[in-house]
Design a protein around this motif. Structure first.
Motif, PDB file in Angstrom:
ATOM      1  N   HIS A  21     -21.846  46.228  21.571  1.00  0.00           N
ATOM      2  CA  HIS A  21     -23.100  45.533  21.947  1.00  0.00           C
ATOM      3  C   HIS A  21     -23.788  44.965  20.973  1.00  0.00           C
ATOM      4  CE1 HIS A  21     -23.137  47.502  26.040  1.00  0.00           C
ATOM      5  NE2 HIS A  21     -22.219  48.495  25.608  1.00  0.00           N
ATOM      6  N   LEU A  22     -24.341  43.775  21.271  1.00  0.00           N
ATOM      7  CA  LEU A  22     -25.212  43.114  20.062  1.00  0.00           C
ATOM      8  C   LEU A  22     -26.242  42.165  20.632  1.00  0.00           C
ATOM      9  CD1 LEU A  22     -25.668  42.416  17.059  1.00  0.00           C
ATOM     10  CD2 LEU A  22     -23.462  40.849  17.273  1.00  0.00           C
ATOM     11  N   GLU A  23     -27.266  42.076  20.173  1.00  0.00           N
ATOM     12  CA  GLU A  23     -28.214  40.931  20.460  1.00  0.00           C
ATOM     13  C   GLU A  23     -28.746  40.272  19.177  1.00  0.00           C
ATOM     14  OE1 GLU A  23     -31.320  41.799  22.993  1.00  0.00           O
ATOM     15  OE2 GLU A  23     -30.179  43.000  24.434  1.00  0.00           O
ATOM     16  N   SER A  36     -11.848  45.509   5.812  1.00  0.00           N
ATOM     17  CA  SER A  36     -10.697  44.686   6.476  1.00  0.00           C
ATOM     18  C   SER A  36     -10.024  45.447   7.813  1.00  0.00           C
ATOM     19  CB  SER A  36      -9.596  44.274   5.550  1.00  0.00           C
ATOM     20  OG  SER A  36     -10.048  43.416   4.706  1.00  0.00           O
ATOM     21  N   GLY A  37      -9.992  44.710   8.771  1.00  0.00           N
ATOM     22  CA  GLY A  37      -9.520  45.339   9.973  1.00  0.00           C
ATOM     23  C   GLY A  37     -10.328  46.144  10.876  1.00  0.00           C
ATOM     24  N   ALA A  38     -11.568  45.889  10.315  1.00  0.00           N
ATOM     25  CA  ALA A  38     -12.765  46.869  11.159  1.00  0.00           C
ATOM     26  C   ALA A  38     -13.037  46.036  12.591  1.00  0.00           C
ATOM     27  CB  ALA A  38     -13.941  47.041  10.594  1.00  0.00           C
ATOM     28  N   GLY A  39     -12.826  44.591  12.660  1.00  0.00           N
ATOM     29  CA  GLY A  39     -12.962  43.950  13.796  1.00  0.00           C
ATOM     30  C   GLY A  39     -14.135  42.905  13.702  1.00  0.00           C
ATOM     31  N   ILE A 210     -19.591  47.197  10.935  1.00  0.00           N
ATOM     32  CA  ILE A 210     -18.590  47.467  11.921  1.00  0.00           C
ATOM     33  C   ILE A 210     -17.771  48.481  11.422  1.00  0.00           C
ATOM     34  CG2 ILE A 210     -16.599  46.901  13.333  1.00  0.00           C
ATOM     35  CD1 ILE A 210     -18.032  44.340  14.257  1.00  0.00           C
ATOM     36  N   LYS A 211     -17.417  49.698  11.880  1.00  0.00           N
ATOM     37  CA  LYS A 211     -16.378  50.701  11.564  1.00  0.00           C
ATOM     38  C   LYS A 211     -15.564  50.813  12.671  1.00  0.00           C
ATOM     39  CE  LYS A 211     -19.058  52.804   8.004  1.00  0.00           C
ATOM     40  NZ  LYS A 211     -19.700  54.469   7.396  1.00  0.00           N
ATOM     41  N   ILE A 215     -19.783  49.091  16.409  1.00  0.00           N
ATOM     42  CA  ILE A 215     -21.188  48.673  15.429  1.00  0.00           C
ATOM     43  C   ILE A 215     -21.952  50.029  15.092  1.00  0.00           C
ATOM     44  CG2 ILE A 215     -23.406  47.838  15.266  1.00  0.00           C
ATOM     45  CD1 ILE A 215     -22.280  45.371  16.732  1.00  0.00           C
ATOM     46  N   GLU A 216     -22.094  50.233  13.900  1.00  0.00           N
ATOM     47  CA  GLU A 216     -22.666  51.647  13.241  1.00  0.00           C
ATOM     48  C   GLU A 216     -24.104  51.472  13.489  1.00  0.00           C
ATOM     49  OE1 GLU A 216     -21.093  54.545  11.658  1.00  0.00           O
ATOM     50  OE2 GLU A 216     -19.595  53.731  13.059  1.00  0.00           O
TER      51      GLU A 216
END
Length: 216
Positions: A21-23, A36-39, A210-211, A215-216
């Motif tokens: 989720h992100l705004e 790298s690779g976290a998305g 991002i982990k 999203i952290e």
């Protein structure tokens, strides 16, 4: 401006994004960081409509973009979103000016309308004497400025930048950071950037990490 709702993305059995989720508000600069690779890049490509999510929605200026047909989506992308990539993605056989003109050519604008606009963008970015040079005649920093001018060609409301300083030396990294700030101040763009560069991330209004696909 940008609403990302419960985005999931899988490649086969590999889940890359897991309920993101992100705004992002209009005129905001947001940096997305992570290993790298976290998305990170996958999320940016989905927001940019270059890839579709397995599940979830992306709304841009109130438009639920993945309800559009392919032709409508391509036209929406061309009008509303500008891209700056790590390795410029300039066409080597075209001049700087021709590369900047490409989005307008795709939109079938008249040359008499788009060419002066492209020339002015290149002058604004200090490339007035370089517009007839091909990419192999430009420095790395000049190529990235051409890419930025191309991203602005259709006056998009959103600029998406994927590791934009990844191929630049320290001098050009600093210049690109200043350029992104200038874009927001001069043109009012909303800027979402993916980066490993802490110095570049520091120009953002917000930094999101991002982990493992979340999203952290």
């Amino acid at each position: 401006m940008i609403e990302v709702k419960d985005i999931w993305k899988s490649f086969g059995e590999l889940e890359v994004l897991k309920g993101v989720h992100l705004e992002v508000k209009k005129g905001e600069i947001v940096a997305i960081i992570g290993k790298s690779g976290a998305g990170k890049t996958t999320l940016l490509q989905i927001i940019g409509t270059l890839d579709r999510p397995t599940k979830g929605e992306v709304l841009i200026d109130g438009t639920n973009v993945f309800t559009l047909g392919e032709k409508e989506l391509a036209a929406f992308r061309n009008r509303h979103i500008g891209f700056i990539f790590q390795f410029h993605q300039l066409l080597p056989e075209f001049t700087a000016l021709e590369n900047v003109c490409i989005p307008a050519m795709i939109a079938r604008e008249k040359e008499s309308d788009y060419k002066p606009r492209a020339e002015q963008l290149l002058r604004d970015f200090g490339l007035g004497e370089r517009m007839n040079h091909k990419p192999n005649e430009l420095s790395g920093g000049e190529k990235q400025r051409v890419a930025a001018a191309r991203a602005l060609m259709m006056r998009p409301s959103i600029i998406l930048a994927d590791e934009p300083t990844g191929s630049l030396d320290e001098k050009n990294k600093k210049e690109l950071s200043e350029l992104l700030i200038h874009l927001r101040q001069e043109y009012g763009q909303t800027i979402l950037l993916v980066t490993h560069d802490k110095e570049l991330a520091s120009i953002a209004d917000r930094i999101i990490e991002i982990k493992d696909g979340r999203i952290e």
